[in-house]
Write a protein that holds these residues in place. Structure first.
Motif, PDB file in Angstrom:
ATOM      1  N   THR A  10       1.004   0.420   1.901  1.00 30.44           N
ATOM      2  CA  THR A  10      -0.396   0.055   1.766  1.00 30.44           C
ATOM      3  C   THR A  10      -1.050   0.982   0.763  1.00 30.44           C
ATOM      4  O   THR A  10      -0.869   2.193   0.803  1.00 30.44           O
ATOM      5  N   ASN A  11      -1.820   0.378  -0.148  1.00 33.91           N
ATOM      6  CA  ASN A  11      -2.558   1.127  -1.149  1.00 33.91           C
ATOM      7  C   ASN A  11      -4.002   0.630  -1.062  1.00 33.91           C
ATOM      8  O   ASN A  11      -4.337  -0.415  -1.605  1.00 33.91           O
ATOM      9  N   GLY A  12      -4.844   1.341  -0.328  1.00 36.57           N
ATOM     10  CA  GLY A  12      -6.197   0.864  -0.066  1.00 36.57           C
ATOM     11  C   GLY A  12      -6.120  -0.335   0.860  1.00 36.57           C
ATOM     12  O   GLY A  12      -5.474  -0.281   1.900  1.00 36.57           O
ATOM     13  N   ASN A  13      -6.765  -1.432   0.485  1.00 34.18           N
ATOM     14  CA  ASN A  13      -6.712  -2.653   1.281  1.00 34.18           C
ATOM     15  C   ASN A  13      -5.614  -3.605   0.820  1.00 34.18           C
ATOM     16  O   ASN A  13      -5.529  -4.731   1.289  1.00 34.18           O
ATOM     17  N   SER A  14      -4.792  -3.169  -0.128  1.00 35.07           N
ATOM     18  CA  SER A  14      -3.740  -4.021  -0.681  1.00 35.07           C
ATOM     19  C   SER A  14      -2.367  -3.519  -0.279  1.00 35.07           C
ATOM     20  O   SER A  14      -2.190  -2.356   0.071  1.00 35.07           O
ATOM     21  N   GLN A  15      -1.405  -4.427  -0.343  1.00 35.71           N
ATOM     22  CA  GLN A  15      -0.015  -4.022  -0.179  1.00 35.71           C
ATOM     23  C   GLN A  15       0.561  -3.779  -1.560  1.00 35.71           C
ATOM     24  O   GLN A  15       0.186  -4.434  -2.530  1.00 35.71           O
TER      25      GLN A  15
END
Length: 87
Positions: A10-15
């Motif tokens: 996970t990178n912030g709200n993204s995968q």
């Protein structure tokens, strides 16, 4: 076809997916789609070379819409294959 297992994180709200070096792509943009079977397909997109220059020229009113349309048409119409003699 070569396959590898890699990590998803996970990178912030993204995968994000770590892409191994042997699958490295030379672009900063991709198109991603999902097949009917549920597989993800990643298509590298060509680099937007010159986009910053075009934005600057447009901001300065140095180009008109016809010029931009002609450039885009030229880019989308590939040159024919050249015939060459075998050596």
């Amino acid at each position: 076809m070569e396959t590898r297992t890699t990590r998803v994180f996970t990178n912030g709200n993204s995968q994000a997916i770590r892409i191994p070096a042997e699958f490295r792509i030379n672009t900063d943009r991709v198109r991603i789609s999902r097949t009917e079977a549920g597989d993800l397909v990643i298509h590298p997109l060509p680099a937007q070379r010159g986009s910053a220059l075009m934005q600057t020229l447009q901001a300065l009113c140095e180009v008109d819409e016809a010029f931009v349309a002609a450039l885009e048409a030229d880019r989308n119409d590939p040159l024919p294959m050249q015939e060459r003699e075998a050596m």
